[in-house]
Write a protein that holds these residues in place. Structure first.
Motif, PDB file in Angstrom:
ATOM      1  N   UNK A 386       0.811  -1.221   0.000  1.00 58.29           N
ATOM      2  CA  UNK A 386       0.000   0.000   0.000  1.00 58.29           C
ATOM      3  C   UNK A 386       0.841   1.266   0.000  1.00 58.29           C
ATOM      4  N   UNK A 387       2.149   1.154  -0.044  1.00 59.41           N
ATOM      5  CA  UNK A 387       2.967   2.358  -0.155  1.00 59.41           C
ATOM      6  C   UNK A 387       3.988   2.563   0.944  1.00 59.41           C
ATOM      7  N   UNK A 388       4.093   1.673   1.927  1.00 55.88           N
ATOM      8  CA  UNK A 388       5.078   1.744   3.016  1.00 55.88           C
ATOM      9  C   UNK A 388       4.788   2.932   3.962  1.00 55.88           C
ATOM     10  N   UNK A 389       5.681   3.071   4.974  1.00 58.93           N
ATOM     11  CA  UNK A 389       5.586   4.141   5.972  1.00 58.93           C
ATOM     12  C   UNK A 389       4.188   4.199   6.599  1.00 58.93           C
ATOM     13  N   UNK A 390       3.733   3.063   7.100  1.00 54.29           N
ATOM     14  CA  UNK A 390       2.408   3.007   7.695  1.00 54.29           C
ATOM     15  C   UNK A 390       2.317   1.847   8.677  1.00 54.29           C
ATOM     16  N   UNK A 391       1.207   1.844   9.423  1.00 52.26           N
ATOM     17  CA  UNK A 391       0.926   0.817  10.423  1.00 52.26           C
ATOM     18  C   UNK A 391      -0.318   0.069   9.996  1.00 52.26           C
ATOM     19  N   UNK A 392      -0.238  -1.270  10.013  1.00 55.47           N
ATOM     20  CA  UNK A 392      -1.380  -2.100   9.636  1.00 55.47           C
ATOM     21  C   UNK A 392      -1.600  -3.123  10.753  1.00 55.47           C
ATOM     22  N   UNK A 393      -2.875  -3.236  11.214  1.00 54.31           N
ATOM     23  CA  UNK A 393      -3.191  -4.147  12.313  1.00 54.31           C
ATOM     24  C   UNK A 393      -4.028  -5.309  11.812  1.00 54.31           C
ATOM     25  N   UNK A 394      -3.748  -6.487  12.323  1.00 53.82           N
ATOM     26  CA  UNK A 394      -4.451  -7.702  11.908  1.00 53.82           C
ATOM     27  C   UNK A 394      -5.917  -7.673  12.351  1.00 53.82           C
ATOM     28  N   UNK A 395      -6.181  -7.110  13.522  1.00 52.08           N
ATOM     29  CA  UNK A 395      -7.566  -7.047  13.991  1.00 52.08           C
ATOM     30  C   UNK A 395      -8.434  -6.201  13.078  1.00 52.08           C
ATOM     31  N   UNK A 396      -7.828  -5.220  12.478  1.00 47.68           N
ATOM     32  CA  UNK A 396      -8.551  -4.335  11.587  1.00 47.68           C
ATOM     33  C   UNK A 396      -7.738  -4.161  10.320  1.00 47.68           C
ATOM     34  N   UNK A 397      -8.053  -4.869   9.274  1.00 49.63           N
ATOM     35  CA  UNK A 397      -7.254  -4.817   8.050  1.00 49.63           C
ATOM     36  C   UNK A 397      -7.165  -3.448   7.420  1.00 49.63           C
ATOM     37  N   UNK A 398      -7.976  -2.494   7.927  1.00 45.87           N
ATOM     38  CA  UNK A 398      -7.934  -1.158   7.340  1.00 45.87           C
ATOM     39  C   UNK A 398      -6.549  -0.546   7.572  1.00 45.87           C
ATOM     40  N   UNK A 399      -6.005   0.013   6.540  1.00 46.34           N
ATOM     41  CA  UNK A 399      -4.666   0.613   6.608  1.00 46.34           C
ATOM     42  C   UNK A 399      -4.768   1.962   7.309  1.00 46.34           C
TER      43      UNK A 399
END
Length: 401
Positions: A386-399
């Motif tokens: 999705x473009x790096x420099x971000x946080x992604x959580x398994x509980x909430x797939x929303x970037x």
């Protein structure tokens, strides 16, 4: 014993250490005991010497000789008591040997002066001289050389005054001389043996202390090596963080504890964005420096209970016990922003460092550490796509950016 003879040789005639340093150290070690014993036995000797004024009175009556003897005894006793006080306060056995020797010469002079004032009691005086000679060697603490010289002074002076004032026959003088020689030989040999044994005992104790000190130093050195080996075995050489194996052990224990407490457990998978281009552009030395700085930022952003490790290459992993999804996301965002604000070298000022973080949260007991790694890794690659420099959580797939 051979090592003792080599390191702490004792003179065969004086009973003292051949090395002045060892002898001085020995005397300092017994200084307090010698002070006490010197004072005690000097007081006893002075009182005994003074008590013989009673026999002077019975032998001489109220005569000029009696008053002279009384004055001499009072003077000797007074000086002995004064010396006992001085030795008790300032009598350093290692540096003031002369002070400890002075009472012997004083008592010897007093005993010799009895002869011209009481020549008729010479047979009893011979016994007193023999006893005094043995006391010089074995009673009042002193060096063997000091005791021997004082005893010779006493014996020679007594014999000379006996010849001059008691008018003894040559045969009687020979008997007295032989008796005094025997007393000196016995006293000398006894004190020589005692001095030698005491110094050998001191040498043994000193050598044992040295060996104990070396043993303690060896133990401390081995503990230091064990600590270094433990650090090498548990820490990453570049960043100083936990290495992969040690991190997995710690994370597994934290996960099990959280599951027993039925508390949520968070897991981060962190990857440095475009790290290959950093190495290609600025070199591996600068790339390693960037890794160490990012590792420091990550460690500073975490709680004391969290555990961080280097997973491999430019990847880091974090175990966060007892943390809610919201708090885990907050920690990850703070970490991401601080990495972005990381100050760099002047030659790397065009670089904008960033990390992508995948988060997995365990709520149930059927999740193991491998599952969390897999989920966090999936979220990490989702963030990469999705473009790096971000946080992604398994509980909430929303970037989340």
């Amino acid at each position: 014993m051979s090592s003792l003879k080599t390191h702490y040789p004792v003179h065969w005639l004086t009973g003292q250490f051949c090395e002045s340093g060892s002898e001085s150290m020995y005397r300092k070690s017994i200084e307090s005991r010698v002070r006490f014993e010197s004072c005690l036995y000097l007081i006893v000797a002075a009182l005994i010497f003074g008590m013989f004024a009673i026999s002077d009175y019975y032998l001489l009556g109220i005569t000029k000789e009696f008053y002279l003897l009384l004055a001499m005894r009072i003077g000797v006793v007074s000086f002995c008591l004064l010396l006992a006080f001085i030795i008790g306060r300032w009598g350093g056995y290692s540096s003031k040997v002369w002070l400890h020797a002075l009472p012997l010469w004083l008592l010897a002079t007093g005993i010799i002066l009895i002869v011209p004032l009481r020549p008729d009691s010479l047979p009893t005086q011979v016994t007193a001289v023999v006893v005094a000679t043995m006391a010089f060697y074995l009673l009042i603490p002193n060096l063997l050389t000091v005791a021997a010289l004082a005893s010779l002074y006493l014996n020679i002076g007594f014999l000379a005054f006996a010849v001059l004032f008691a008018e003894i026959s040559p045969l009687a003088m020979l008997r007295i001389a032989l008796l005094l020689i025997m007393a000196n030989v016995v006293g000398f040999c006894a004190l020589l043996r005692l001095e030698s044994l005491q110094r050998k005992q001191f040498a043994l104790l000193h050598e044992e202390r040295d060996q104990n000190q070396q043993l303690h130093e060896e133990i401390a050195h081995r503990k230091s090596l064990e600590t270094q080996l433990r650090v090498v075995a548990e820490r990453d050489a570049l960043t100083g963080l936990n290495n992969r194996g040690h991190f997995m052990n710690l994370a597994e224990k934290l996960l099990q504890h959280s599951q027993r407490e039925k508390a949520p457990f968070g897991f981060f998978m962190i990857d440095v964005d475009h790290f290959k281009s950093i190495n290609d552009t600025w070199g591996h030395r600068h790339g390693d420096w960037v890794l160490t700085k990012i590792a420091e930022v990550c460690a500073e952003c975490l709680r004391p209970t969290d555990v961080i490790g280097r997973f491999g290459g430019e990847e880091f992993v974090v175990a966060l016990p007892n943390i809610s999804p919201e708090d885990a996301q907050m920690v990850a965002e703070r970490l991401r922003k601080q990495v972005a604000d990381l100050p760099l070298h002047k030659e790397m000022e065009k670089l904008c460092p960033s990390v992508t973080i995948g988060i997995a949260i365990a709520h149930t007991q059927d999740v193991d550490i491998e599952t969390l790694i897999t989920r966090a890794d999936q979220m990490l690659y989702t963030g990469k796509r999705k473009g790096r420099n971000r946080v992604v959580m398994y509980d909430n797939p929303r970037i989340i950016r």
